[in-house]
Write a protein that holds these residues in place. Structure first.
Motif, PDB file in Angstrom:
ATOM      1  N   SER A  83      30.956  42.294  36.742  1.00 47.47           N
ATOM      2  CA  SER A  83      32.151  41.469  36.579  1.00 47.47           C
ATOM      3  C   SER A  83      33.061  41.789  37.767  1.00 47.47           C
ATOM      4  CB  SER A  83      32.863  41.809  35.267  1.00 47.47           C
ATOM      5  OG  SER A  83      34.021  41.011  35.149  1.00 47.47           O
ATOM      6  N   HIS A  84      33.752  40.779  38.301  1.00 50.61           N
ATOM      7  CA  HIS A  84      34.636  40.981  39.467  1.00 50.61           C
ATOM      8  C   HIS A  84      33.871  41.621  40.636  1.00 50.61           C
ATOM      9  CE1 HIS A  84      37.249  40.857  35.923  1.00 50.61           C
ATOM     10  NE2 HIS A  84      38.266  40.552  36.703  1.00 50.61           N
ATOM     11  N   VAL A 142      39.766  45.767  33.069  1.00 50.17           N
ATOM     12  CA  VAL A 142      40.364  44.749  33.942  1.00 50.17           C
ATOM     13  C   VAL A 142      40.130  43.383  33.304  1.00 50.17           C
ATOM     14  CG1 VAL A 142      40.361  43.742  36.263  1.00 50.17           C
ATOM     15  CG2 VAL A 142      39.842  46.167  35.978  1.00 50.17           C
ATOM     16  N   ASP A 143      41.203  42.632  33.089  1.00 49.94           N
ATOM     17  CA  ASP A 143      41.100  41.293  32.463  1.00 49.94           C
ATOM     18  C   ASP A 143      40.258  41.350  31.185  1.00 49.94           C
ATOM     19  OD1 ASP A 143      42.548  40.291  34.570  1.00 49.94           O
ATOM     20  OD2 ASP A 143      40.789  39.690  35.727  1.00 49.94           O
ATOM     21  N   GLY A 144      40.448  42.393  30.410  1.00 51.56           N
ATOM     22  CA  GLY A 144      39.736  42.510  29.138  1.00 51.56           C
ATOM     23  C   GLY A 144      38.319  43.023  29.257  1.00 51.56           C
ATOM     24  N   VAL A 145      37.846  43.315  30.475  1.00 52.57           N
ATOM     25  CA  VAL A 145      36.485  43.837  30.656  1.00 52.57           C
ATOM     26  C   VAL A 145      36.561  45.352  30.834  1.00 52.57           C
ATOM     27  CG1 VAL A 145      34.413  43.802  32.115  1.00 52.57           C
ATOM     28  CG2 VAL A 145      35.734  41.695  31.771  1.00 52.57           C
ATOM     29  N   PRO A 245      36.750  32.166  48.840  1.00 48.65           N
ATOM     30  CA  PRO A 245      36.869  32.591  47.437  1.00 48.65           C
ATOM     31  C   PRO A 245      36.593  34.097  47.332  1.00 48.65           C
ATOM     32  CG  PRO A 245      34.841  31.341  47.802  1.00 48.65           C
ATOM     33  CD  PRO A 245      35.621  31.273  49.081  1.00 48.65           C
ATOM     34  N   THR A 246      37.079  34.730  46.253  1.00 51.06           N
ATOM     35  CA  THR A 246      36.863  36.172  46.083  1.00 51.06           C
ATOM     36  C   THR A 246      35.369  36.468  46.087  1.00 51.06           C
ATOM     37  OG1 THR A 246      38.845  36.221  44.761  1.00 51.06           O
ATOM     38  CG2 THR A 246      37.438  38.159  44.627  1.00 51.06           C
ATOM     39  N   PHE A 255      32.230  39.717  51.437  1.00 52.63           N
ATOM     40  CA  PHE A 255      31.908  40.937  50.685  1.00 52.63           C
ATOM     41  C   PHE A 255      32.086  42.198  51.532  1.00 52.63           C
ATOM     42  CE2 PHE A 255      29.229  44.157  48.681  1.00 52.63           C
ATOM     43  CZ  PHE A 255      29.606  44.039  47.358  1.00 52.63           C
ATOM     44  N   TYR A 256      31.407  42.265  52.666  1.00 51.16           N
ATOM     45  CA  TYR A 256      31.573  43.436  53.547  1.00 51.16           C
ATOM     46  C   TYR A 256      32.823  43.299  54.405  1.00 51.16           C
ATOM     47  CZ  TYR A 256      26.902  44.823  52.120  1.00 51.16           C
ATOM     48  OH  TYR A 256      25.819  45.204  51.363  1.00 51.16           O
TER      49      TYR A 256
END
Length: 448
Positions: A83-84, A142-145, A245-246, A255-256
């Protein structure tokens, strides 16, 4: 055969020597993606790292283990959960991570111990030391996770790492950290490498990954004409990140890149993204002029930028001595004022140390680079190359296929940087009309 070899080896070795001097005594943090090890690249990477270390570089090696942990999970009938962009590490995943890390550490130590004759490792002694250099804290919820046993770097034992490097050993870090209560946390290789590079104020952070590097225009089709950007100024890298986007997957462009940007912001001057698919990528990036991957560079000390009307006086001052001795064609103030937006400059605390102008000939898909000048105070520090690279970027952005220069004195400098001599008849018609046949300038062209 041997004569040909001598002719290629000697100039090649001489061209590498400046980089050997430059990097001696420097600290590199190298993050190797678990995918590189899964793809069977460990042996060659170990040989190249041993070679780099033998030339006086202090190396901290951080290994990833994403595919290895997933393999262990699959063997136990579990599916990896993310997640994330972060792994959710439950107790089964934590066991798998510890098994994978233990296995990889043995494999890496073994790879550095193979001093077989007739291999690059012959006669080398690489002591590899790993230890509890990283203190971690939980990612938390984080965000419920709930990320359970996934962690973030809390503290790096800088003194311990530096002492180990000063002993001549290579430091090996697994993506694991322990809390002050002895709890183990699974960390991301990229975050460990970035935090360690920032804390050590390393000279380079290098990621050896499954991506070939970064292209500023990620949606343009890849082709010979659109290779990766070998150099990204920090500002351009941040701008690119903000437009994406993230990132969640290692193959996502950001990502890197996000870790390279973070490292640069925290004082690591150069961060690199290299493809493990290219054999010798580390050596090519560190010891060859153009490199092979993408380098994010922090230029906070000096600014490489397009010129404005306020820079006319500074440009005149810079080029005047070179016009006097005949190296440059004379340009008057009105000409420079008129063409100021064609100029790229390097300024350091308000003083201009280098400049060049770009005059496009769109109908011929080419452009002239004119008035390339570097102040005698900063010659030999790479300012000419930085300006050349920026001019190349500007020409590429205009969709041009080549740039050319006219020179009477500095032909060899350009040839070393990929230019080739052509006949003056090659010039675009409009430029040929202005060519000064008395000056007998050589015309050199570089394909973009």
């Amino acid at each position: 055969m041997s004569t040909v070899f001598n002719f290629t080896f000697v100039p090649w070795f001489r061209s590498v020597a400046p980089y050997i001097h430059m990097h001696r005594g420097k600290t590199f943090v190298v993050g190797i993606a678990g995918e590189a090890i899964a793809a069977g690249k460990l042996q060659n990477l170990a040989q190249d790292l041993a070679l780099i270390q033998s030339m006086g570089v202090k190396v901290v090696l951080v290994h990833g283990f994403r595919p290895q942990v997933n393999e262990q999970l699959a063997a136990k009938g579990h599916t990896p959960k993310y997640s994330h962009g972060i792994r959710i590490t439950d107790s089964v995943a934590l066991d798998c991570a510890q098994e994978a890390a233990g296995q990889l550490r043995y494999e890496i130590e073994a790879a550095f111990s193979q001093g077989l004759p007739n291999t690059p490792m012959a006669g080398s002694t690489v002591r590899v030391i790993s230890g509890n250099f990283i203190t971690a804290r939980p990612v938390g919820i984080v965000d419920g996770v709930d990320f359970i046993h996934s962690g973030l770097v809390r503290k790096v034992d800088v003194d311990g790492i530096m002492r180990t490097l000063d002993m001549g050993a290579m430091v090996l870090l697994s993506p694991f950290g322990f809390s002050p209560t002895g709890e183990a946390f699974n960390l991301a290789m990229e975050e460990v490498a970035t935090s360690v590079a920032a804390e050590l104020q390393a000279d380079k952070l290098i990621f050896v990954t499954e991506v070939p590097g970064i292209r500023i225009e990620p949606h343009a089709p890849a082709s010979e004409d659109n290779p990766i950007d070998t150099e990204l100024p920090l500002a351009a890298a941040k701008q690119l990140l903000a437009s994406l986007p993230t990132p969640t997957e290692p193959t996502d462009i950001g990502f890197y890149l996000q870790h390279c940007v973070k490292a640069c912001e925290e004082g690591v001057e150069r961060s690199h993204i290299l493809p493990f698919a290219v054999d010798g990528a580390l050596l090519l990036e560190v010891y060859v002029h153009d490199g092979i991957g993408t380098m994010v560079i922090d230029e906070k000390l000096e600014e490489l930028r397009e010129a404005t009307a306020d820079d006319v006086g500074g440009i005149l001052q810079l080029i005047e001595p070179f016009e006097k001795d005949g190296t440059l064609v004379k340009r008057d103030r009105t000409e420079i004022e008129r063409d100021i937006d064609h100029y790229t400059i390097i300024d350091h605390d308000g003083v201009i140390f280098a400049c060049a102008a770009l005059y496009p000939y769109p109908e011929s898909k080419t452009a002239e680079m004119a008035a390339l000048t570097v102040s005698p105070q900063s010659q030999g520090q790479g300012d000419g190359e930085k300006v050349l690279k920026r001019i190349e970027q500007r020409a590429r952005a205009m969709g041009l296929k080549s740039i050319f220069v006219l020179t009477t004195r500095t032909m060899h400098w350009f040839i070393k940087r990929g230019f080739a001599q052509v006949d003056p008849d090659w010039l675009p018609e409009a430029r040929k009309r202005k060519y000064n046949w008395d000056r007998k300038s050589q015309v050199l062209v570089k394909k973009l």
